[in-house]
Design a protein around this motif. Structure first.
Motif, PDB file in Angstrom:
ATOM      1  N   ALA B   2       0.832  -1.212   0.000  1.00  0.00           N
ATOM      2  CA  ALA B   2       0.000   0.000   0.000  1.00  0.00           C
ATOM      3  C   ALA B   2       0.864   1.258   0.000  1.00  0.00           C
ATOM      4  O   ALA B   2       1.881   1.324   0.671  1.00  0.00           O
ATOM      5  CB  ALA B   2      -0.904   0.006   1.228  1.00  0.00           C
ATOM      6  N   THR B   3       0.439   2.250  -0.794  1.00  0.00           N
ATOM      7  CA  THR B   3       1.128   3.537  -0.782  1.00  0.00           C
ATOM      8  C   THR B   3       0.208   4.564  -0.129  1.00  0.00           C
ATOM      9  O   THR B   3      -0.934   4.258   0.213  1.00  0.00           O
ATOM     10  CB  THR B   3       1.442   4.011  -2.212  1.00  0.00           C
ATOM     11  N   ARG B   5      -1.322   6.806  -1.484  1.00  0.00           N
ATOM     12  CA  ARG B   5      -2.520   7.001  -2.316  1.00  0.00           C
ATOM     13  C   ARG B   5      -3.615   5.999  -1.963  1.00  0.00           C
ATOM     14  O   ARG B   5      -4.811   6.347  -1.938  1.00  0.00           O
ATOM     15  CB  ARG B   5      -2.151   6.858  -3.795  1.00  0.00           C
ATOM     16  N   ASP B   6      -3.196   4.780  -1.724  1.00  0.00           N
ATOM     17  CA  ASP B   6      -4.167   3.756  -1.338  1.00  0.00           C
ATOM     18  C   ASP B   6      -4.848   4.145  -0.037  1.00  0.00           C
ATOM     19  O   ASP B   6      -6.062   4.013   0.107  1.00  0.00           O
ATOM     20  CB  ASP B   6      -3.463   2.403  -1.163  1.00  0.00           C
ATOM     21  N   VAL B   7      -4.046   4.622   0.897  1.00  0.00           N
ATOM     22  CA  VAL B   7      -4.600   5.030   2.175  1.00  0.00           C
ATOM     23  C   VAL B   7      -5.575   6.193   1.958  1.00  0.00           C
ATOM     24  O   VAL B   7      -6.662   6.227   2.520  1.00  0.00           O
ATOM     25  CB  VAL B   7      -3.492   5.442   3.154  1.00  0.00           C
ATOM     26  N   SER B   9      -7.351   7.037  -0.698  1.00  0.00           N
ATOM     27  CA  SER B   9      -8.656   6.678  -1.274  1.00  0.00           C
ATOM     28  C   SER B   9      -9.464   5.824  -0.301  1.00  0.00           C
ATOM     29  O   SER B   9     -10.685   5.958  -0.234  1.00  0.00           O
ATOM     30  CB  SER B   9      -8.471   5.983  -2.630  1.00  0.00           C
ATOM     31  N   ALA B  10      -8.793   4.986   0.470  1.00  0.00           N
ATOM     32  CA  ALA B  10      -9.528   4.178   1.444  1.00  0.00           C
ATOM     33  C   ALA B  10     -10.169   5.057   2.513  1.00  0.00           C
ATOM     34  O   ALA B  10     -11.242   4.751   3.029  1.00  0.00           O
ATOM     35  CB  ALA B  10      -8.599   3.158   2.088  1.00  0.00           C
ATOM     36  N   ILE B  15      -4.086  12.759  -0.544  1.00  0.00           N
ATOM     37  CA  ILE B  15      -2.818  12.284  -0.003  1.00  0.00           C
ATOM     38  C   ILE B  15      -2.188  13.310   0.931  1.00  0.00           C
ATOM     39  O   ILE B  15      -1.481  12.957   1.862  1.00  0.00           O
ATOM     40  CB  ILE B  15      -1.815  11.929  -1.127  1.00  0.00           C
ATOM     41  N   ALA B  39      -7.709   3.510   7.999  1.00  0.00           N
ATOM     42  CA  ALA B  39      -7.328   3.005   6.678  1.00  0.00           C
ATOM     43  C   ALA B  39      -5.886   2.502   6.673  1.00  0.00           C
ATOM     44  O   ALA B  39      -5.578   1.448   6.118  1.00  0.00           O
ATOM     45  CB  ALA B  39      -7.499   4.107   5.642  1.00  0.00           C
ATOM     46  N   LEU B  43      -4.880  -1.327   5.894  1.00  0.00           N
ATOM     47  CA  LEU B  43      -4.052  -1.677   4.735  1.00  0.00           C
ATOM     48  C   LEU B  43      -2.633  -2.074   5.148  1.00  0.00           C
ATOM     49  O   LEU B  43      -1.830  -2.457   4.313  1.00  0.00           O
ATOM     50  CB  LEU B  43      -3.973  -0.487   3.765  1.00  0.00           C
ATOM     51  N   TYR B  45      -0.245  -0.103   6.154  1.00  0.00           N
ATOM     52  CA  TYR B  45       0.594   0.820   5.390  1.00  0.00           C
ATOM     53  C   TYR B  45       1.921   1.129   6.086  1.00  0.00           C
ATOM     54  O   TYR B  45       1.942   1.505   7.255  1.00  0.00           O
ATOM     55  CB  TYR B  45      -0.183   2.131   5.176  1.00  0.00           C
TER      56      TYR B  45
END
Lengths: 356, 356
Positions: B2-3, B5-7, B9-10, B15, B39, B43, B45
């Motif tokens: 996970a980056t 960005r993933d966090v 959007s979750a 960002i 998030a 994930l 992260y």
DNA sequence: GGTGGATATGTAACCGTTTACACGGCTGTT
DNA sequence: AACAGCCGTGTAAACGGTTACATATCCACC
């Protein structure tokens, strides 16, 4: 500090060309190549490793997580790791002292993006769970792990066999009443060595006696205590196996302080083969642990996973721990072995060429 | 993996907000903060340290360049560095074995972008020039440097004073004819210890005699050789100062092999206070070098330059090297000092709690 | 002379962050 | 009611490289 862009404009080319020259790509004209090198030299350009690894997703570095840095054992492990890493042009990121088991996780996490793989030595059973989480992020190699973790290769010392063999050696010299000073409870190495001791006795048809199994903590003082305890027994054993050399040293001091002679009155053997073992008088019979080799192999085993994470199957290596017969066991082999396992070859082979 | 960005959007935020939450910025609503943490946890992260340091221009890591990793001296330096670094939440990148002086430059260059500063130990005079180039890129701290480099702070052992004091101790015990086994030519430590020896003699009004100044190479075998050489002299000295403990050990072996007793027939003193020094019989009188402290201070001195490169003025610390009187010098102080400078406090204080 | 294929080079997207700046919405003032 | 100020958030430009893809140039060939 010059960046690739500075070099590019100084050489009147694009940054792509500079990058290609620097990485030795063949698709560059001789002319451009020369201009780029000249510009790079002139500007004293040093590429930024972090930026590079950001795009390539390879860091050419590996992390090392150790419980501690004190003592020759860890220092030799590090030396082995460094040696092997340097041969592969890998950098080494070190971190120690993971008191809390969760600290292992934090240390690993803080290395994210900086390393391609991780060598972990965590003798605690409790650190298995954090290690499993770490192993999901990057390749992990375990050194002397308390239990195996799936997906992780490992390399360990054959504590069991070493202990069994050294106790067997005592048995062969006619000893029947052999005591043991144990290591700290919960420590894997300590447990394995204890099992080896029990196994050797059992194989010789000797029943284990709990009064001969004395508690210890791997420290010299605990060895001293154990020695006093031993002396207070009414049917004193004729030999004793200390779970490590530090305790053996303390034990010998205790015996000596009460006027006993080693090995005449009591044979003593240790484990680890620390440097001072061969300098003591009597020189200590012990089991050799090659910490340097341990580190070396750790890197070698980790290597395939670094190249292609996930693909390589796991494997577990076990390092032999040979008995080193010296004087403290009272064995007749002693004089013959002395030069081989003595101090001189060790010191001269790898003597400090530099430093004080 | 996970980056950020993933966090983002979750958690249904940008960002920037994620970054702010992660870095503890106050300008975030409680609501967003909770969603981001949830998030990130979900994930699993792990922020990418390399990417972070690319923007911030701070790595929170320091490099260590050593000539070698063999022996307790370097391992203790590393332990000191690690300890101090961990206290400051700094990571440590280690690299050793710089046979060629240009290798120091290459090693440093390959760390560009990964470290904020560098601790270098390079006893060679020839490595001064590469070090100067390195010091233009990032803050450098020198450990036991052959000569000072401008812009660099340094921390060193007081070899001169330690040597002077231990020879003075011999003089106070009535010795007038004192030999020295020197270290390798060109080595700074060796030279300084030699100067200390000469100085002590001069202060006592004793003229130096070149026949008493025997060559050595810091190795145990060279000490043994020196011992034999010493025995062949016609007017044998009554005491000898070996430039390091390893040579003193070899020297004592040589004397013993010819039937001489230490200190009765010849007083012997060393330098370094390696672990075995206190285990020998007779226990070796020597000069204590606190390698751990050396590493510790190195980090502390480097610290201000890490915070603000260039701004902080350079400074040079010198670590005292106190004489440790034991038995091999035949001094009367011996029994009194023994417990203080002996083995027990050292081992128990920092005993290996883990590992074998 | 037009076509095709090398070959050398440039453009721009991307790696995963931080952070300056812009913007929209709310509150409180006049 | 209009406006200043603040707060929370988002957009986009860095940081310093690599590399897929596009393009330009040259030469050989039919």
């Amino acid at each position: 500090m010059a960046t690739i862009r500075d070099v590019a404009s100084a050489a009147s080319v694009s940054i792509a060309t500079v990058s290609r020259v620097l990485n030795g790509s063949p698709r560059v004209s001789e002319d451009a190549r020369e201009r780029v090198w000249a510009a790079a030299d002139q500007l004293d350009y040093w590429p930024n490793t972090a930026a590079r690894s950001l795009t390539t997703q390879r860091t050419h570095a590996l992390g090392v997580l150790l419980p501690d840095l004190f003592g020759e054992f860890f220092s030799e492990v590090i030396r082995g790791i460094d040696e092997a890493a340097r041969a592969q042009k890998l950098q080494v990121l070190i971190s120690s002292s993971h008191a809390d088991t969760q600290e292992v996780l934090l240390a690993a996490r803080s290395m994210r993006g900086r390393i391609d793989g991780l060598i972990i030595m965590a003798p605690d059973e409790g650190s298995i769970e954090p290690i499993q989480r770490i192993a999901r992020r990057f390749p992990v190699l375990l050194v002397n792990p308390p239990s195996s973790v799936d997906g992780c290769s490992s390399v360990s010392v054959d504590n069991f066999e070493g202990a069994r063999a050294v106790v067997e050696h005592l048995l062969q010299n006619g000893h029947r009443e052999i005591a043991m000073v144990r290591g700290p409870a919960g420590n894997v190495d300590a447990e394995d060595r204890f099992r080896g001791y029990r196994d050797a006795l059992a194989a010789a048809g000797i029943e284990a006696e709990s009064r001969l199994e004395i508690a210890g903590a791997f420290t010299e003082t605990s060895g001293f205590q154990a020695g006093l305890e031993l002396l207070s027994l009414k049917n004193r054993p004729t030999a004793v196996f200390a779970a490590n050399d530090s305790m053996a040293v303390g034990l010998v001091s205790a015996l000596r302080s009460r006027g006993l002679q080693v090995p005449r009155d009591l044979a003593v053997v240790g484990f680890d083969d620390i440097v001072i073992a061969s300098y003591l008088s009597p020189a200590l019979t012990t089991v050799h642990v090659d910490a340097y080799e341990l580190g070396l192999r750790a890197v070698r085993l980790l290597l395939p996973s670094l190249e292609s994470p996930g693909s390589s199957e796991q494997c577990h290596e076990v390092l032999a721990a040979p008995v080193v017969v010296r004087e403290s066991c009272g064995s007749s082999q002693s004089p013959a072995m002395k030069s081989e396992s003595g101090r001189d070859n060790k010191i001269t082979q790898r003597g400090r060429k530099t430093g004080p």
